[in-house]
Write an enzyme that holds these catalytic residues in place. Structure first.
Site, PDB file in Angstrom:
ATOM      1  N   SER A 178       4.128  -2.240  10.402  1.00 28.56           N
ATOM      2  CA  SER A 178       5.716  -2.278  10.260  1.00 28.56           C
ATOM      3  C   SER A 178       5.958  -3.999  10.031  1.00 28.56           C
ATOM      4  O   SER A 178       7.249  -4.356  10.913  1.00 28.56           O
ATOM      5  CB  SER A 178       5.980  -1.977  12.031  1.00 28.56           C
ATOM      6  OG  SER A 178       5.865  -0.491  12.604  1.00 28.56           O
ATOM      7  N   GLU A 186      -4.529  -4.620  11.000  1.00 25.42           N
ATOM      8  CA  GLU A 186      -3.635  -4.272  11.151  1.00 25.42           C
ATOM      9  C   GLU A 186      -3.557  -3.259  12.449  1.00 25.42           C
ATOM     10  O   GLU A 186      -4.547  -2.277  12.737  1.00 25.42           O
ATOM     11  CB  GLU A 186      -4.008  -3.038   9.909  1.00 25.42           C
ATOM     12  CG  GLU A 186      -3.422  -4.153   8.771  1.00 25.42           C
ATOM     13  CD  GLU A 186      -3.997  -2.665   7.024  1.00 25.42           C
ATOM     14  OE1 GLU A 186      -3.608  -1.593   7.342  1.00 25.42           O
ATOM     15  OE2 GLU A 186      -5.490  -3.305   7.407  1.00 25.42           O
ATOM     16  N   GLY A 219       2.746  -1.123   4.390  1.00 25.31           N
ATOM     17  CA  GLY A 219       3.304   0.480   3.861  1.00 25.31           C
ATOM     18  C   GLY A 219       4.266   0.604   3.974  1.00 25.31           C
ATOM     19  O   GLY A 219       4.862   0.520   2.443  1.00 25.31           O
ATOM     20  N   GLY A 220       5.124   0.999   4.557  1.00 27.04           N
ATOM     21  CA  GLY A 220       6.264   1.541   4.655  1.00 27.04           C
ATOM     22  C   GLY A 220       7.293   0.741   3.791  1.00 27.04           C
ATOM     23  O   GLY A 220       8.266   1.294   2.591  1.00 27.04           O
ATOM     24  N   ASN A 243       1.261  -1.162   0.382  1.00 22.52           N
ATOM     25  CA  ASN A 243       0.054   0.087   0.318  1.00 22.52           C
ATOM     26  C   ASN A 243       0.878   1.309   0.532  1.00 22.52           C
ATOM     27  O   ASN A 243       1.237   1.906   1.343  1.00 22.52           O
ATOM     28  CB  ASN A 243      -1.058   0.131   1.507  1.00 22.52           C
ATOM     29  CG  ASN A 243      -1.468   1.467   1.146  1.00 22.52           C
ATOM     30  OD1 ASN A 243      -1.671   1.939   0.954  1.00 22.52           O
ATOM     31  ND2 ASN A 243      -2.259   1.347   2.420  1.00 22.52           N
ATOM     32  N   LYS A 284       0.216   3.805  -0.243  1.00 21.44           N
ATOM     33  CA  LYS A 284      -0.065   5.378   0.470  1.00 21.44           C
ATOM     34  C   LYS A 284      -0.258   6.672  -0.383  1.00 21.44           C
ATOM     35  O   LYS A 284      -0.558   6.427  -2.211  1.00 21.44           O
ATOM     36  CB  LYS A 284      -0.048   5.524   1.709  1.00 21.44           C
ATOM     37  CG  LYS A 284       0.142   4.494   2.876  1.00 21.44           C
ATOM     38  CD  LYS A 284       0.258   4.179   4.041  1.00 21.44           C
ATOM     39  CE  LYS A 284      -0.341   2.593   4.473  1.00 21.44           C
ATOM     40  NZ  LYS A 284      -0.384   3.282   6.622  1.00 21.44           N
ATOM     41  N   GLY A 306       3.325   2.665  11.221  1.00 22.69           N
ATOM     42  CA  GLY A 306       3.963   3.323  10.881  1.00 22.69           C
ATOM     43  C   GLY A 306       4.721   3.456  11.984  1.00 22.69           C
ATOM     44  O   GLY A 306       5.976   5.019  11.829  1.00 22.69           O
ATOM     45  N   GLU A 351      -6.721   4.420   8.324  1.00 19.63           N
ATOM     46  CA  GLU A 351      -6.049   5.761   7.936  1.00 19.63           C
ATOM     47  C   GLU A 351      -8.090   6.931   7.648  1.00 19.63           C
ATOM     48  O   GLU A 351      -8.218   7.696   7.450  1.00 19.63           O
ATOM     49  CB  GLU A 351      -4.863   5.774   7.271  1.00 19.63           C
ATOM     50  CG  GLU A 351      -3.537   6.093   7.935  1.00 19.63           C
ATOM     51  CD  GLU A 351      -2.710   5.367   7.409  1.00 19.63           C
ATOM     52  OE1 GLU A 351      -2.905   5.248   5.463  1.00 19.63           O
ATOM     53  OE2 GLU A 351      -1.713   4.667   7.840  1.00 19.63           O
ATOM     54  N   HIS A 407      -9.171   1.135   5.203  1.00 15.58           N
ATOM     55  CA  HIS A 407      -8.331   1.220   6.005  1.00 15.58           C
ATOM     56  C   HIS A 407      -8.018   2.315   7.300  1.00 15.58           C
ATOM     57  O   HIS A 407      -8.934   2.710   6.749  1.00 15.58           O
ATOM     58  CB  HIS A 407      -6.868   1.857   4.966  1.00 15.58           C
ATOM     59  CG  HIS A 407      -6.071   1.617   5.624  1.00 15.58           C
ATOM     60  ND1 HIS A 407      -5.218   3.208   6.243  1.00 15.58           N
ATOM     61  CD2 HIS A 407      -4.444   1.151   5.246  1.00 15.58           C
ATOM     62  CE1 HIS A 407      -3.682   2.177   6.991  1.00 15.58           C
ATOM     63  NE2 HIS A 407      -3.553   1.593   5.702  1.00 15.58           N
TER      64      HIS A 407
HETATM   65  P1  PGA Z   1       3.416   0.536   7.356  1.00 17.87           P
HETATM   66  O1  PGA Z   1       1.754   0.932   7.439  1.00 17.87           O
HETATM   67  O2  PGA Z   1       3.527  -0.829   7.197  1.00 17.87           O
HETATM   68  O3  PGA Z   1       4.245   1.905   7.915  1.00 17.87           O
HETATM   69  O4  PGA Z   1       3.856   0.176   9.532  1.00 17.87           O
HETATM   70  C1  PGA Z   1       0.753  -0.486   7.372  1.00 17.87           C
HETATM   71  C2  PGA Z   1      -0.734  -0.058   6.795  1.00 17.87           C
HETATM   72  O5  PGA Z   1      -0.891   1.442   6.939  1.00 17.87           O
HETATM   73  O6  PGA Z   1      -1.150  -1.197   7.000  1.00 17.87           O
END
Ligand code: PGA
Length: 250
Positions: free
Chosen positions: A211, A166, A232-233, A9, A11, A172, A96, A94
């Site tokens: 993460s 998640e 994500g990251g 993802n 983002k 993050g 967010e 999600h």
């Molecule tokens: P992250 O994000 O890997 O950066 O922690 C995960 C996510 O938003 O599902």
């Protein structure tokens, strides 16, 4: 045996040129593995990226999908529009979206239904906050997030869906849930689904997100109810994302 699934993802973390660099690097280096790899770029880059990955095993997904099929919904993108550009998956709910854009359980359920009826596989994201984990309500919160969708969409629709877990406190932050913490929630989710349909529970892929890195992916994926990862990251770097993806073959 459920097929492995790694989802990146991106983002809102790429611009057009970095998105193209990233997708080109993934295309160039993707190993042959018996698992699926999905990338979810920002909407705007989907047409170009879909073309780039058209003859590869990489699959395109979206970060969200509208709760309606058509109409006066400024700023929204429908499942049919995604389908036109070969999107196969869409994340719904999600954390967010829930946190910053007030996506309620019901709105998420509506997005889920639109994805299903538009032929897109929804990835239903579930999560709890640190406070909910600490005050012991995490499992109730997750059950509510899933039950609202089951009530609206019906359990059978989950035959064509994915669930992700998640924890908000792990996104993050560099803090990953331990393998066992994640497994406990994944087991809980599978049992919840099994209470409605054993067939769906046996089939549905449940992904962990928060993460995920090359260093922790293998241990997470070794857990019996963790079928894949939502990254994500670490998906913003082709090498680290492909290392995570390679964890399926170990
Ligand atoms: P992250 O994000 O890997 O950066 O922690 C995960 C996510 O938003 O599902």
């Amino acid at each position: 045996m459920r097929r492995g699934l790694a989802i990146g993802n991106w983002k809102m973390n790429v611009d057009r040129s970095s998105a193209m660099v990233l997708v080109n690097a993934i295309v160039a280096k993707i190993p042959e593995i018996n698992a699926d790899l999905v990338i979810c770029p920002p909407y705007l880059y989907i047409p170009e990226i879909s073309e780039k990955i058209a003859n590869t095993s990489i699959i395109c997904g979206a970060q969200n999908v509208a709760a309606h099929s058509t109409g006066a919904y400024t700023g929204e993108i429908s499942a049919a529009m995604l389908k036109e550009f070969d999107c196969k998956y869409a994340i719904v709910g999600h954390s967010e979206r829930r946190q910053f854009y007030a996506d309620t359980n019901l709105a998420v359920a509506e997005r889920f239904c639109q994805a299903i009826s538009g032929g897109i596989i929804p990835i239903l994201s579930t999560s709890e906050t640190l406070e909910e984990r600490e005050n012991g309500t995490a499992f109730d919160v997750i059950a509510e997030q899933i039950n609202t969708v089951i009530d609206k969409a019906g359990i059978e629709s989950f035959m064509n869906a994915v669930i992700s877990y998640e924890p908000l406190w792990a996104i993050g932050t560099g803090k990953t849930a331990t393998d066992q913490q994640a497994q406990d929630v994944h087991y809980f989710i599978r049992q919840l689904i099994a209470s409605k349909s054993q067939k769906v529970a046996d089939k549905i892929q449940i992904l962990y997100g928060g993460s995920v890195k090359p260093e922790n992916a293998q241990k997470l994926l070794a857990m019996p109810d963790i079928d894949g990862v939502l990254v994500g990251g670490a998906s913003l770097n082709a090498d680290s994302f492909l290392k995570i993806y390679s964890s399926f073959q170990k």
